[in-house]
Structures are given as C-alpha cells and as structure tokens.
Write a protein that holds these residues in place. Sequence first.
Motif, PDB file in Angstrom:
ATOM      1  N   UNK A  24      -3.163 -20.831 -26.695  1.00 29.72           N
ATOM      2  CA  UNK A  24      -3.770 -20.648 -28.021  1.00 29.72           C
ATOM      3  C   UNK A  24      -5.242 -20.295 -27.879  1.00 29.72           C
ATOM      4  N   UNK A  25      -5.684 -19.327 -28.671  1.00 26.79           N
ATOM      5  CA  UNK A  25      -7.089 -18.923 -28.704  1.00 26.79           C
ATOM      6  C   UNK A  25      -7.534 -18.957 -30.158  1.00 26.79           C
ATOM      7  N   UNK A  26      -8.648 -19.623 -30.405  1.00 26.48           N
ATOM      8  CA  UNK A  26      -9.209 -19.721 -31.753  1.00 26.48           C
ATOM      9  C   UNK A  26     -10.554 -19.023 -31.780  1.00 26.48           C
ATOM     10  N   UNK A  27     -10.663 -17.981 -32.579  1.00 24.11           N
ATOM     11  CA  UNK A  27     -11.920 -17.255 -32.746  1.00 24.11           C
ATOM     12  C   UNK A  27     -12.635 -17.831 -33.965  1.00 24.11           C
ATOM     13  N   UNK A  28     -13.784 -18.448 -33.737  1.00 20.51           N
ATOM     14  CA  UNK A  28     -14.569 -19.002 -34.842  1.00 20.51           C
ATOM     15  C   UNK A  28     -16.020 -19.176 -34.434  1.00 20.51           C
ATOM     16  N   UNK A  29     -16.899 -19.007 -35.392  1.00 21.39           N
ATOM     17  CA  UNK A  29     -18.311 -19.343 -35.182  1.00 21.39           C
ATOM     18  C   UNK A  29     -18.714 -20.475 -36.125  1.00 21.39           C
ATOM     19  N   UNK A  30     -17.750 -20.967 -36.880  1.00 17.20           N
ATOM     20  CA  UNK A  30     -18.031 -22.053 -37.825  1.00 17.20           C
ATOM     21  C   UNK A  30     -17.062 -23.215 -37.615  1.00 17.20           C
ATOM     22  N   UNK A  31     -17.003 -23.766 -36.394  1.00 18.00           N
ATOM     23  CA  UNK A  31     -16.090 -24.881 -36.167  1.00 18.00           C
ATOM     24  C   UNK A  31     -16.552 -26.116 -36.951  1.00 18.00           C
ATOM     25  N   UNK A  57     -16.343 -17.529 -29.595  1.00 17.01           N
ATOM     26  CA  UNK A  57     -17.329 -17.387 -30.656  1.00 17.01           C
ATOM     27  C   UNK A  57     -17.944 -16.000 -30.560  1.00 17.01           C
ATOM     28  N   UNK A  58     -17.454 -15.079 -31.376  1.00 10.29           N
ATOM     29  CA  UNK A  58     -17.963 -13.710 -31.328  1.00 10.29           C
ATOM     30  C   UNK A  58     -18.094 -13.111 -32.726  1.00 10.29           C
ATOM     31  N   UNK A  59     -18.218 -13.956 -33.733  1.00  9.00           N
ATOM     32  CA  UNK A  59     -18.416 -13.574 -35.123  1.00  9.00           C
ATOM     33  C   UNK A  59     -17.365 -12.548 -35.554  1.00  9.00           C
ATOM     34  N   UNK A  60     -17.788 -11.420 -36.102  1.00 11.24           N
ATOM     35  CA  UNK A  60     -16.867 -10.430 -36.672  1.00 11.24           C
ATOM     36  C   UNK A  60     -15.881  -9.870 -35.657  1.00 11.24           C
ATOM     37  N   UNK A  61     -16.281  -9.774 -34.421  1.00  6.59           N
ATOM     38  CA  UNK A  61     -15.394  -9.207 -33.404  1.00  6.59           C
ATOM     39  C   UNK A  61     -14.564 -10.271 -32.693  1.00  6.59           C
ATOM     40  N   UNK A  62     -14.626 -11.505 -33.147  1.00  4.52           N
ATOM     41  CA  UNK A  62     -13.909 -12.596 -32.495  1.00  4.52           C
ATOM     42  C   UNK A  62     -12.419 -12.367 -32.373  1.00  4.52           C
ATOM     43  N   UNK A  87     -10.667 -17.970 -37.699  1.00  2.00           N
ATOM     44  CA  UNK A  87     -10.932 -18.791 -38.880  1.00  2.00           C
ATOM     45  C   UNK A  87     -12.430 -19.000 -39.036  1.00  2.00           C
ATOM     46  N   UNK A  88     -12.916 -18.756 -40.230  1.00  2.00           N
ATOM     47  CA  UNK A  88     -14.344 -18.936 -40.518  1.00  2.00           C
ATOM     48  C   UNK A  88     -14.526 -19.636 -41.852  1.00  2.00           C
ATOM     49  N   UNK A  89     -15.533 -20.477 -41.909  1.00  7.72           N
ATOM     50  CA  UNK A  89     -15.935 -21.105 -43.167  1.00  7.72           C
ATOM     51  C   UNK A  89     -17.419 -20.799 -43.354  1.00  7.72           C
ATOM     52  N   UNK A  90     -17.673 -19.597 -43.842  1.00  9.68           N
ATOM     53  CA  UNK A  90     -19.053 -19.159 -44.019  1.00  9.68           C
ATOM     54  C   UNK A  90     -19.752 -19.874 -45.175  1.00  9.68           C
TER      55      UNK A  90
END
Length: 171
Positions: A24-31, A57-62, A87-90
């Motif tokens: 599993x890989x989770x792309x997020x900058x807002x954990x 953690x790579x923001x839009x390109x995550x 998943x992001x919670x901006x």
Amino acid sequence: MRGLACEAGANALSSAGLRTVSGAVLATTTPDRPCPAAAPEAAHRLGLGQVPAFDISAVCSGFVHATAVAKGLITSGVVDSVLIVASEIYSRIVDPTNRGTAVIFGDGAGAVVLRRGTTADQGALLAFDRSGDGSGHHLIQVPCELEQPDSPHWFGMAGRKVQPCDTTSPR
C-alpha cells in the motif's frame, strides 16, 4: 484524513474484487500527524494485514509518483498488487479568507489497485512522465515555523506565476 483515505481505499478494493493486496502507498501532504506514517494505519484499518505500506509526500504529483513506485514494486517482483491512495485535507492548511487558494483547494481522496499483468491488458500502465521543475519551489509552499515563527502556516501560492511543466520538449 484517515476517514477519506480508508473510504477511498475500501472502494478501490471492492471495485477490484479484492479483500487484500500485497502493498500500500498513500500519497498525502496533509497526514493526521507527521509521524508515524499514515499508510500502515490505513492498511490496518482496511484489514490488509502486515503488508509493506508507506507514505509519499509530493503534493499535486503524489498520485503519479505513488503509481510509478507501485508499478516498480510490481515489475521488480517485490509485490503482486498495490493499493494506491491519494488523500488530502487542505482545509487544515488553507486560509479560509484567502480567495486565491480557498476556492481552489479542498479535501478529497481517490484510490486504485494495481496488479501484475501484461502490456496487452486493458488499463495497463505503459509509460510515465515524472519530470519536474524545482526552480519554482517558492511559488507554492507552506512555510515552516523556522521561516515564519509568529505567523500562521497557511498554504500559499503565487497564482498566475504557477505554470505546468513543458512536457513537449525533449529531455
């Protein structure tokens, strides 16, 4: 973030007709918190067992980077299938009074399951363009406490100056 990520992950597993995957890989900058990584907890909540799980953690390109990493893990034989969740919670980091960002960035999640196959399979991943241009690093950022100790650490973007990479020129 846990709720959004887990719901998206559960939907992707269901859509793929799977109960588990081998990574599993989770792309997020807002954990929910900076440490520990969010992916192992999400994998646990989804009932995936003790699979390798990590954050990117790579923001839009995550999501693109997570997909490329997952493809590499599958191609190299490390795993047979990977759940990718972005998943992001901006709403946590965007100033609600800033019309330049608050109306653009929000909360959301999406997920997909990748599994071993052939290039002839429907939906096969064939190539990626993961280029980037770090020269505009100052155009989109969340300042750290060291940079602005007495200010809120809101997400900031220099709107019109932010341009997509030119993917048409040879590298």
